[in-house]
Motif scaffolding. Structure first.
Motif, PDB file in Angstrom:
ATOM      1  N   MET A 137     -63.149 -64.009  -6.864  1.00 56.45           N
ATOM      2  CA  MET A 137     -62.857 -65.696  -6.677  1.00 56.45           C
ATOM      3  C   MET A 137     -63.293 -67.133  -7.305  1.00 56.45           C
ATOM      4  O   MET A 137     -64.427 -66.440  -7.874  1.00 56.45           O
ATOM      5  CB  MET A 137     -63.707 -66.187  -5.655  1.00 56.45           C
ATOM      6  CG  MET A 137     -62.412 -68.025  -4.574  1.00 56.45           C
ATOM      7  SD  MET A 137     -63.467 -67.860  -3.450  1.00 56.45           S
ATOM      8  CE  MET A 137     -62.611 -66.856  -1.782  1.00 56.45           C
ATOM      9  N   TYR A 164     -56.231 -71.830  -2.239  1.00 63.97           N
ATOM     10  CA  TYR A 164     -56.118 -70.586  -4.320  1.00 63.97           C
ATOM     11  C   TYR A 164     -55.096 -71.434  -5.345  1.00 63.97           C
ATOM     12  O   TYR A 164     -54.838 -71.976  -6.051  1.00 63.97           O
ATOM     13  CB  TYR A 164     -56.384 -69.437  -3.830  1.00 63.97           C
ATOM     14  CG  TYR A 164     -56.653 -68.764  -4.459  1.00 63.97           C
ATOM     15  CD1 TYR A 164     -56.737 -68.194  -5.316  1.00 63.97           C
ATOM     16  CD2 TYR A 164     -57.924 -68.339  -3.188  1.00 63.97           C
ATOM     17  CE1 TYR A 164     -58.090 -67.372  -5.593  1.00 63.97           C
ATOM     18  CE2 TYR A 164     -58.428 -67.561  -3.524  1.00 63.97           C
ATOM     19  CZ  TYR A 164     -58.608 -66.896  -4.724  1.00 63.97           C
ATOM     20  OH  TYR A 164     -60.047 -65.962  -4.598  1.00 63.97           O
ATOM     21  N   ARG A 165     -54.056 -71.641  -4.534  1.00 61.13           N
ATOM     22  CA  ARG A 165     -52.579 -73.164  -4.746  1.00 61.13           C
ATOM     23  C   ARG A 165     -53.261 -74.130  -5.282  1.00 61.13           C
ATOM     24  O   ARG A 165     -52.764 -74.826  -6.543  1.00 61.13           O
ATOM     25  CB  ARG A 165     -52.145 -73.089  -3.251  1.00 61.13           C
ATOM     26  CG  ARG A 165     -50.391 -73.787  -4.358  1.00 61.13           C
ATOM     27  CD  ARG A 165     -49.489 -73.371  -2.913  1.00 61.13           C
ATOM     28  NE  ARG A 165     -47.868 -74.145  -3.767  1.00 61.13           N
ATOM     29  CZ  ARG A 165     -47.886 -75.212  -3.434  1.00 61.13           C
ATOM     30  NH1 ARG A 165     -48.426 -76.372  -3.700  1.00 61.13           N
ATOM     31  NH2 ARG A 165     -46.609 -76.044  -4.397  1.00 61.13           N
ATOM     32  N   MET A 168     -57.007 -70.452   2.556  1.00 63.58           N
ATOM     33  CA  MET A 168     -56.950 -69.528   1.618  1.00 63.58           C
ATOM     34  C   MET A 168     -56.583 -69.599   0.728  1.00 63.58           C
ATOM     35  O   MET A 168     -56.789 -70.409  -0.376  1.00 63.58           O
ATOM     36  CB  MET A 168     -58.025 -68.058   1.703  1.00 63.58           C
ATOM     37  CG  MET A 168     -58.623 -67.438   0.470  1.00 63.58           C
ATOM     38  SD  MET A 168     -60.459 -68.835  -0.060  1.00 63.58           S
ATOM     39  CE  MET A 168     -61.491 -68.031   1.682  1.00 63.58           C
ATOM     40  N   ALA A 215     -59.243 -78.042  -6.064  1.00 61.80           N
ATOM     41  CA  ALA A 215     -58.795 -77.516  -4.513  1.00 61.80           C
ATOM     42  C   ALA A 215     -58.273 -78.060  -3.529  1.00 61.80           C
ATOM     43  O   ALA A 215     -57.563 -78.492  -2.117  1.00 61.80           O
ATOM     44  CB  ALA A 215     -59.319 -76.131  -3.921  1.00 61.80           C
ATOM     45  N   LEU A 244     -63.590 -72.472  -7.276  1.00 57.44           N
ATOM     46  CA  LEU A 244     -63.079 -72.589  -5.889  1.00 57.44           C
ATOM     47  C   LEU A 244     -64.123 -72.140  -4.626  1.00 57.44           C
ATOM     48  O   LEU A 244     -64.197 -72.939  -4.131  1.00 57.44           O
ATOM     49  CB  LEU A 244     -62.086 -71.430  -5.817  1.00 57.44           C
ATOM     50  CG  LEU A 244     -60.779 -71.495  -4.597  1.00 57.44           C
ATOM     51  CD1 LEU A 244     -60.855 -72.814  -4.438  1.00 57.44           C
ATOM     52  CD2 LEU A 244     -60.362 -70.534  -4.489  1.00 57.44           C
ATOM     53  N   ARG A 264     -58.189 -56.878  -6.509  1.00 55.48           N
ATOM     54  CA  ARG A 264     -58.015 -58.694  -6.762  1.00 55.48           C
ATOM     55  C   ARG A 264     -59.584 -59.367  -7.557  1.00 55.48           C
ATOM     56  O   ARG A 264     -60.219 -58.562  -7.689  1.00 55.48           O
ATOM     57  CB  ARG A 264     -58.009 -59.397  -5.501  1.00 55.48           C
ATOM     58  CG  ARG A 264     -56.794 -59.610  -4.448  1.00 55.48           C
ATOM     59  CD  ARG A 264     -56.652 -60.590  -3.211  1.00 55.48           C
ATOM     60  NE  ARG A 264     -55.259 -60.479  -3.045  1.00 55.48           N
ATOM     61  CZ  ARG A 264     -54.962 -60.841  -2.379  1.00 55.48           C
ATOM     62  NH1 ARG A 264     -55.444 -62.378  -1.246  1.00 55.48           N
ATOM     63  NH2 ARG A 264     -53.452 -61.147  -1.439  1.00 55.48           N
ATOM     64  N   HIS A 311     -56.217 -74.961  -6.070  1.00 61.80           N
ATOM     65  CA  HIS A 311     -56.943 -74.784  -8.118  1.00 61.80           C
ATOM     66  C   HIS A 311     -56.812 -74.898  -8.446  1.00 61.80           C
ATOM     67  O   HIS A 311     -56.878 -75.354 -10.226  1.00 61.80           O
ATOM     68  CB  HIS A 311     -57.813 -73.722  -7.369  1.00 61.80           C
ATOM     69  CG  HIS A 311     -59.263 -73.497  -8.765  1.00 61.80           C
ATOM     70  ND1 HIS A 311     -60.160 -74.325  -8.787  1.00 61.80           N
ATOM     71  CD2 HIS A 311     -58.511 -72.365  -9.144  1.00 61.80           C
ATOM     72  CE1 HIS A 311     -60.720 -73.371 -10.060  1.00 61.80           C
ATOM     73  NE2 HIS A 311     -59.928 -72.086 -10.374  1.00 61.80           N
TER      74      HIS A 311
END
Length: 794
Positions: free
Chosen positions: A82, A15-16, A11, A36, A86, A79, A18
């Motif tokens: 999402m 994320y990185r 995950m 991603a 993604l 947070r 994206h």
């Protein structure tokens, strides 16, 4: 043989990937965001190719609450959701791992961190080397002599951190102490509270002295002041935070290490995924043979070895024969090699030409400038010939260099960089990247010849002629090959008119604009700089007086403390997750402007400081000594919208709406007494386009009859004749005219105009009653987008 296990935090890596492309996402023709998956795929390839795993797995979080949520409900509550793109990409990452036969591990109620921790502990007991691939700092607590943190580096590759590197970075004696530091300082990204008032430096100091949180509380009587008070009041919270930060290494993982052994991938399955995702370059690189062969270290040169013949033209006789042959051609690709990247000052080392794939000619320019000028004169029949199409990649640079050497080049032109910008905007547009993606060919990179940027970097004059010739001819040859690809892509993408009639003919116009430059009155800039400096100092003094103390105005942290801790302008003020300091950007300050006089002064201070540093203090240094003018560079192939971009210096963002901005613009003057500056602007271009696209007759008629469109709209909205339109009515009509085009709501209109939300809603309804076809066009466009998944420009 040493067994090596690679465990990937799926995950975090997704994320990185994206967000790595967030400003310019990779999109398929069907508008699927593949950023991603693309980054994930490239990381997997790098790991398999360069890090030799014998065992590999990917761990993902699940949506079920974890044991951390059970002991602390707000865990990770801050947070953001999402991103939708993604969410859509994750199934493709699953399919990718399945096709590559890489196990994907998910354990409901456990985070990926815990799964990785458990497997790394088991692997260490069996003598494996383990590499944990993640950008997440928390994993560093697991590092030991057999377990390494493998952090994706900026750009390409990984930073490998062992115990020494982790201890040095965190200033601790052992990696396991990271959880004690996190327990004291907290972690805003996971919403771990920590101890209020204890930051990273203080936490490191305490753990360095006492070894652990337990050690800190055993020696609490040695700690003084507010630190002790906060530690005493938050003892349970500190221990809870440490527990939240600790990775659990006893997850009931059912897979054995043997089941994670690396397998061959499924070429057919990968081919299907790559086809769906439009990963043409990756497919060419990886699916030539079996998975093992594709990652055996072969370069793209091995996969695609193109035979070629490149020659050096380095004598008068050879040059005469070469030019005679050149003048027979109808389409020629050429590429200049120069001593630098400043078109105004660099020298020409040589010019490479290619008009037949696999063949290239490098016309060498001796160091003596007069000889180079003579060669340029010999090439004039080619430069002047309007029957020859000149091809290049970023050909504007070559044309600019030649222009500064006194030579204009006639078109037509064909620029493969602009073709890429129009046809595959999600791709990188360097020739090297396009060669890999579209031709599966790896070019020689310039750094291989002259080295990386820095004091030791050479110029092309210092490189052996044979190497320069090979490099330059390859550039011309590859660009010619790229043209054949774009000859098919341009009509497929419906870009013929834009490319052939607008973008390419614009190139020589921009060359002339850049070469002409613009004159700037330096004395006026210096006067304005002094004036503005005095105003900035005055504003700073007034701000400090209103604050009741001196502080660093340019420090967001100190400013936030003044506004929100001392003056208490907003009890709900937000802080950044990364630094924990208050957000004090322009949007926040504008919302507070009515609450305290200090906010308006801060906005004034910032605006003037930015103008002074960005324009008044830097524009004089941008003046080219030989011409006394500023020569900006215009870029066609940068922005997603197609808008031109100016840099070195940027002349497009000088403000015009403020008095100070207009004063700065007044420093740009006509070149001499026989010249004037001409200002031209489209008249309400967005509204004219909207009228044409929607077929709204009343709006079209207002334009055709020469009405001011905002007054015409006000007449309909407020039921008055032209003479009855007040400035306020026109202002409201102008706001709604432009706001409607960009989807403004009643709330947004009320915020901008100062009217109530009810009044704004009435105004919008009245607008659509007046321009009903515009409303119908908007609704049809939205319905089309829902049905097709995309929209089209005119």
């Amino acid at each position: 043989m040493q067994k090596r296990l690679i465990l990937i935090d799926g995950m975090a890596l997704a994320y990185r990937g994206h967000f790595a492309f967030i400003r310019n996402p990779r999109l398929t023709a069907g508008n699927l965001n593949t950023s991603a998956v693309f980054v994930f795929t490239n990381v997997l390839i790098d790991l398999l190719k360069n890090h030799g795993p014998t065992h590999i797995a990917v761990a993902f979080d699940t949506s079920e609450p974890t044991h951390r949520h059970k002991i602390y409900e707000p865990y990770k509550a801050t947070r953001e959701a999402m991103p939708e793109d993604l969410q859509v990409a994750l199934p493709y990452i699953n399919s990718l791992c399945e096709a590559m036969n890489i196990p994907v591990l998910r354990y409901p109620g456990w985070e990926a961190d815990d799964v990785v921790g458990t497997l790394s502990k088991r692997a260490a007991e069996k003598g494996y080397e383990t590499y944990m691939v993640t950008p997440d700092k928390d994993f560093a607590q697991l590092v030991d002599r057999k377990t390494y943190l493998c952090k994706p580096a900026k750009g390409y590759g990984f930073d490998i951190l062992g115990p020494e590197e982790v201890c040095a970075e965190w200033e601790i004696a052992a990696p396991r102490q990271i959880v004690d530091i996190l327990g004291l300082m907290g972690d805003s990204s996971d919403n771990i509270p920590g101890v209020p008032g204890i930051g990273k430096k203080t936490a490191q100091s305490l753990i360095k002295q006492y070894g652990s949180i337990e050690g800190v509380y055993e020696h609490l009587d040695e700690i003084k002041g507010k630190q002790r008070q906060s530690l005493e009041e938050n003892a349970e919270q500190a221990r809870l935070s440490k527990e939240l930060a600790t990775i659990n290494c006893d997850v009931p993982v059912t897979q054995t290490l043997d089941e994670l052994e690396r397998q061959e991938w499924d070429n057919d399955a990968l081919a299907r995924i790559f086809s769906q995702l439009e990963f043409r370059s990756l497919a060419e690189r990886l699916l030539e043979g079996s998975g093992a062969a594709a990652l055996s270290g072969r370069s793209l040169d091995d996969i695609h070895s193109a035979k070629h013949t490149y020659t050096v033209v380095d004598s008068a006789d050879r040059r005469r024969d070469f030019i005679a042959d050149l003048l027979k051609q109808k389409l020629v690709c050429f590429d200049l090699e120069t001593t630098g990247l400043d078109e105004k000052t660099c020298d020409i080392v040589g010019i490479a030409f290619s008009w037949q794939p696999g063949r290239g000619h490098f016309l060498l320019f001796p160091q003596a400038r007069e000889v180079g000028e003579a060669i340029l004169r010999e090439l004039e029949p080619f430069f002047d010939n309007r029957e020859v199409t000149k091809v290049g990649h970023n050909i504007k640079f070559d044309l600019s260099v030649l222009r500064w050497h006194g030579r204009r080049v006639s078109g037509p032109f064909y620029d493969t960089m602009i073709a890429a910008y129009l046809c595959i905007p999600e791709s990188r547009r360097t020739m090297d990247a396009l060669a890999e993606e579209l031709l599966s060919y790896k070019t020689v990179h310039i750094e291989e010849l002259i080295g990386e940027k820095g004091p030791d970097q050479k110029t092309m004059r210092e490189v052996p002629v044979e190497s320069v010739a090979e490099y330059a001819c390859e550039d011309a040859d590859v660009t010619l090959r790229l043209k054949t690809v774009f000859d098919k892509l341009i009509p497929e993408k419906g870009q013929e008119k834009i490319f052939h009639d607008i973008e390419c003919p614009l190139i020589p116009v921009l060359v002339e604009m850049e070469t002409a430059g613009v004159k700037v009155d330096v004395n006026e800039l210096n006067r304005l700089s002094r004036q503005l400096g005095a105003e900035i100092d005055k504003a700073a003094a007034e701000i400090e007086e209103l604050a009741g103390e001196s502080f660093n105005l340019n420090s967001p942290r100190q400013l936030g403390e003044i506004l929100f801790d001392k003056l208490r302008l907003d009890a709900r003020a937000k802080k950044t997750k990364k630094t924990g300091q208050y957000i004090t950007n322009e949007q926040v300050l504008l919302g507070l402007a009515h609450r305290h006089e200090i906010v308006g002064k801060i906005l004034e201070y910032r605006a003037k400081t930015k103008l002074k540093s960005t324009y008044l203090d830097t524009l004089p240094s941008a003046i080219f000594e030989k011409t006394g003018r500023v020569h900006t560079t215009y870029e066609q192939a940068v922005t997603a919208t197609g808008r031109m971009q100016s840099h070195n210096p940027n002349l497009q963002n000088i403000p015009v709406r403020t008095e100070l901005g207009r004063e700065i613009r007044s420093a740009f003057v006509a070149g001499d007494e026989s010249s004037v500056l001409l200002a031209a602007d489209y008249s309400q271009i967005e509204l004219r386009i909207a009228a044409a696209l929607s077929g709204e007759e009343s709006m079209i008629k207002a334009f055709q009859d020469g009405y001011d469109i905002h007054s015409a709209t006000a007449m309909g909205l407020f039921g008055v004749g032209l003479e009855g339109v007040t400035p306020d009515m026109r202002r409201h009509a102008k706001t709604v005219n432009f706001g409607i085009l960009y989807g403004i709501s009643a709330f947004g209109l009320s915020e901008r105009s100062g009217m109530t939300r009810g009044e704004a809603a009435d105004l919008i309804n009245g607008y659509f009653a007046q321009y009903s076809k515009l409303k119908n066009w908007q609704e049809k466009t939205i319905a089309f987008a829902h049905e097709k998944g995309y929209v089209e420009t005119a």
